[in-house]
Scaffold this motif. Structure first.
Motif, mmCIF file in Angstrom:
data_model
loop_
_atom_site.group_PDB
_atom_site.id
_atom_site.type_symbol
_atom_site.label_atom_id
_atom_site.label_comp_id
_atom_site.label_asym_id
_atom_site.label_seq_id
_atom_site.Cartn_x
_atom_site.Cartn_y
_atom_site.Cartn_z
ATOM 1 N N VAL A 70 15.058 49.435 2.280
ATOM 2 C CA VAL A 70 14.696 49.181 0.887
ATOM 3 C C VAL A 70 13.700 50.222 0.411
ATOM 4 C CG1 VAL A 70 13.741 47.512 -0.741
ATOM 5 C CG2 VAL A 70 15.061 46.715 1.229
ATOM 6 N N LEU A 71 14.053 50.943 -0.648
ATOM 7 C CA LEU A 71 13.176 51.924 -1.275
ATOM 8 C C LEU A 71 12.368 51.212 -2.359
ATOM 9 C CD1 LEU A 71 15.400 53.542 0.174
ATOM 10 C CD2 LEU A 71 15.319 55.197 -1.699
ATOM 11 N N VAL A 72 11.046 51.312 -2.269
ATOM 12 C CA VAL A 72 10.154 50.579 -3.160
ATOM 13 C C VAL A 72 9.607 51.511 -4.238
ATOM 14 C CG1 VAL A 72 8.086 49.160 -3.298
ATOM 15 C CG2 VAL A 72 9.515 49.068 -1.238
ATOM 16 N N PRO A 73 9.931 51.261 -5.516
ATOM 17 C CA PRO A 73 9.430 52.120 -6.595
ATOM 18 C C PRO A 73 7.909 52.075 -6.710
ATOM 19 C CG PRO A 73 11.304 50.830 -7.342
ATOM 20 C CD PRO A 73 10.894 50.274 -6.014
ATOM 21 N N ALA A 74 7.341 53.163 -7.225
ATOM 22 C CA ALA A 74 5.891 53.252 -7.383
ATOM 23 C C ALA A 74 5.380 52.301 -8.450
ATOM 24 C CB ALA A 74 5.501 54.688 -7.728
ATOM 25 N N ALA A 75 6.235 51.936 -9.409
ATOM 26 C CA ALA A 75 5.854 51.000 -10.468
ATOM 27 C C ALA A 75 7.124 50.320 -10.971
ATOM 28 C CB ALA A 75 5.162 51.734 -11.615
ATOM 29 N N PRO A 76 7.010 49.117 -11.535
ATOM 30 C CA PRO A 76 8.201 48.442 -12.076
ATOM 31 C C PRO A 76 8.850 49.301 -13.160
ATOM 32 C CG PRO A 76 6.351 46.919 -11.913
ATOM 33 C CD PRO A 76 5.793 48.279 -11.647
ATOM 34 N N GLN A 77 10.121 49.513 -13.049
ATOM 35 C CA GLN A 77 10.830 50.350 -14.025
ATOM 36 C C GLN A 77 12.320 50.133 -13.894
ATOM 37 O OE1 GLN A 77 10.615 54.681 -12.637
ATOM 38 N NE2 GLN A 77 9.114 53.680 -11.321
ATOM 39 N N ALA A 78 13.056 50.714 -14.824
ATOM 40 C CA ALA A 78 14.510 50.583 -14.808
ATOM 41 C C ALA A 78 15.074 51.266 -13.575
ATOM 42 C CB ALA A 78 15.092 51.202 -16.069
ATOM 43 N N LEU A 79 15.942 50.563 -12.876
ATOM 44 C CA LEU A 79 16.536 51.087 -11.657
ATOM 45 C C LEU A 79 17.951 51.581 -11.916
ATOM 46 C CD1 LEU A 79 15.449 48.266 -9.152
ATOM 47 C CD2 LEU A 79 14.299 50.454 -9.630
ATOM 48 N N PRO A 80 18.433 52.507 -11.097
ATOM 49 C CA PRO A 80 19.831 52.919 -11.239
ATOM 50 C C PRO A 80 20.743 51.730 -10.939
ATOM 51 C CG PRO A 80 18.887 53.767 -9.190
ATOM 52 C CD PRO A 80 17.755 53.196 -9.974
ATOM 53 N N PRO A 81 21.737 51.484 -11.781
ATOM 54 C CA PRO A 81 22.613 50.327 -11.573
ATOM 55 C C PRO A 81 23.355 50.410 -10.241
ATOM 56 C CG PRO A 81 22.878 51.241 -13.782
ATOM 57 C CD PRO A 81 22.064 52.225 -13.009
ATOM 58 N N VAL A 82 23.730 49.250 -9.730
ATOM 59 C CA VAL A 82 24.543 49.195 -8.517
ATOM 60 C C VAL A 82 25.818 50.009 -8.740
ATOM 61 C CG1 VAL A 82 25.898 47.680 -7.017
ATOM 62 C CG2 VAL A 82 23.618 46.979 -7.778
ATOM 63 N N GLY A 83 26.147 50.838 -7.777
ATOM 64 C CA GLY A 83 27.309 51.706 -7.876
ATOM 65 C C GLY A 83 26.979 53.133 -8.292
ATOM 66 N N THR A 84 25.761 53.367 -8.774
ATOM 67 C CA THR A 84 25.356 54.696 -9.229
ATOM 68 C C THR A 84 25.177 55.648 -8.055
ATOM 69 O OG1 THR A 84 24.188 53.733 -11.115
ATOM 70 C CG2 THR A 84 23.616 55.994 -10.524
ATOM 71 N N ARG A 85 25.672 56.889 -8.197
ATOM 72 C CA ARG A 85 25.398 57.938 -7.222
ATOM 73 C C ARG A 85 24.046 58.557 -7.570
ATOM 74 N NH1 ARG A 85 28.009 57.892 -2.641
ATOM 75 N NH2 ARG A 85 27.474 60.107 -2.411
ATOM 76 N N VAL A 86 23.174 58.634 -6.611
ATOM 77 C CA VAL A 86 21.841 59.181 -6.836
ATOM 78 C C VAL A 86 21.592 60.315 -5.858
ATOM 79 C CG1 VAL A 86 20.942 56.977 -7.679
ATOM 80 C CG2 VAL A 86 20.728 57.560 -5.242
ATOM 81 N N GLU A 87 20.619 61.155 -6.224
ATOM 82 C CA GLU A 87 20.154 62.196 -5.306
ATOM 83 C C GLU A 87 18.797 61.770 -4.748
ATOM 84 O OE1 GLU A 87 21.903 64.826 -4.271
ATOM 85 O OE2 GLU A 87 23.554 64.018 -5.483
ATOM 86 N N GLN A 88 18.664 61.827 -3.444
ATOM 87 C CA GLN A 88 17.420 61.442 -2.777
ATOM 88 C C GLN A 88 16.591 62.696 -2.490
ATOM 89 O OE1 GLN A 88 18.136 58.505 0.522
ATOM 90 N NE2 GLN A 88 20.280 58.985 0.102
ATOM 91 N N HIS A 89 15.323 62.623 -2.853
ATOM 92 C CA HIS A 89 14.407 63.747 -2.629
ATOM 93 C C HIS A 89 13.200 63.217 -1.858
ATOM 94 C CE1 HIS A 89 16.667 66.013 -5.749
ATOM 95 N NE2 HIS A 89 16.721 64.836 -6.359
ATOM 96 N N LEU A 90 13.090 63.624 -0.622
ATOM 97 C CA LEU A 90 12.012 63.162 0.234
ATOM 98 C C LEU A 90 10.733 63.941 -0.055
ATOM 99 C CD1 LEU A 90 12.190 61.070 2.575
ATOM 100 C CD2 LEU A 90 12.399 63.012 4.142
ATOM 101 N N ASP A 91 9.575 63.276 0.047
ATOM 102 C CA ASP A 91 8.298 63.993 0.051
ATOM 103 C C ASP A 91 8.208 64.639 1.435
ATOM 104 O OD1 ASP A 91 5.680 64.873 0.257
ATOM 105 O OD2 ASP A 91 4.814 63.108 -0.707
ATOM 106 N N TRP A 92 8.762 65.843 1.532
ATOM 107 C CA TRP A 92 8.928 66.481 2.833
ATOM 108 C C TRP A 92 7.592 66.860 3.474
ATOM 109 C CZ3 TRP A 92 11.369 66.771 7.024
ATOM 110 C CH2 TRP A 92 11.152 67.825 7.920
#
Length: 239
Positions: A70-92
């Motif tokens: 489970v990825l936890v957002p930094a603050a409550p906000q609109a999330l990408p809808p189920v089924g959405t393709r997203v790009e993940q960017h790690l704090d490398w």
């Protein structure tokens, strides 16, 4: 079930994924996760997600039900809808420091060959708690040995054994406070060095660097008394 990208490539910092669920607490579950969830003393990863028309900062990552990550957002906000393709960017930068420190703590358990009763991985300061009634007499010698193994640039690899093999070899488990994950049929072992030059082999689910030389110099910090039998040993990442 979230397939963990970090299990096969801890150095991958960007990848795509698909939203498969939202949690009641406002978290995001992806089919494949770059983000390591809090566990084994290592903090969850942070970073951000992007998709056409949106973005969300990820403050941390935790384990959900079953094998969900489970990825936890930094603050409550609109999330990408189920089924959405997203790009993940790690704090490398943060992840890489945690990888360096986690591998460094494995080496610390080598130079202090006593049962480990607890621990925490941090970016610049980490600790292990040892079942150690008396403090070490020569901490400078321990620090020198620790950095010698780093300078030796030992390879860090993984292997897998069955639950039954682990049960038959209890000496592999150094940590008294965290039991290795069992029940999936096999357990991951992290190995430092190889052949006659192997210095450590223990169950671990965390992320690690590929060679000890990548850790950089470590400095031993305070050694605190924590109860009658325990000592807390801090280690600092210099640079």
């Amino acid at each position: 079930m979230s397939v963990p990208y970090f299990r096969t490539d801890a150095y991958l910092s960007e990848a795509s994924g698909q939203v498969v669920a939202h949690t009641a607490e406002g978290g995001v579950v992806l089919d494949r996760s770059l983000f390591y969830p809090t566990g084994g003393g290592q903090p969850g990863d942070s970073g951000h997600l992007t998709w056409p028309g949106g973005a969300v900062q990820i403050a941390t990552t935790v384990k959900g039900g079953g094998a969900d990550i489970v990825l936890v957002p930094a603050a409550p906000q609109a999330l990408p809808p189920v089924g959405t393709r997203v790009e993940q960017h790690l704090d490398w930068t943060r992840r890489h420091r945690l990888m360096r420190m986690h591998t460094g703590l494995h080496l610390l358990s080598v130079v202090i060959p006593l049962p480990v009763s607890g621990g925490a991985v941090g970016e610049l300061r980490s600790r292990l708690d040892f079942d150690m009634p008396e403090a070490p007499e020569d901490s400078e010698a321990l620090e020198a040995l620790l950095n010698r193994m780093i300078d030796d640039d030992l390879p860090v690899s993984e292997t897998w054994i069955t639950d039954a093999d682990l049960a038959a070899n209890p000496g592999l488990v150094k940590t008294m406070s965290v039991a290795p994950p069992r029940g999936a049929g096999q357990v991951r072992l992290v190995q430092i060095g190889e052949g006659e030059g192997m210095v450590d082999l223990q169950p671990c689910g965390g992320t690690h660097v590929a060679r000890t030389g990548e850790i950089g110099r470590l400095r031993l910090g305070k050694i605190e008394k924590k109860g009658r039998q325990n000592r807390r040993v801090y280690v600092h990442l210099d640079g």
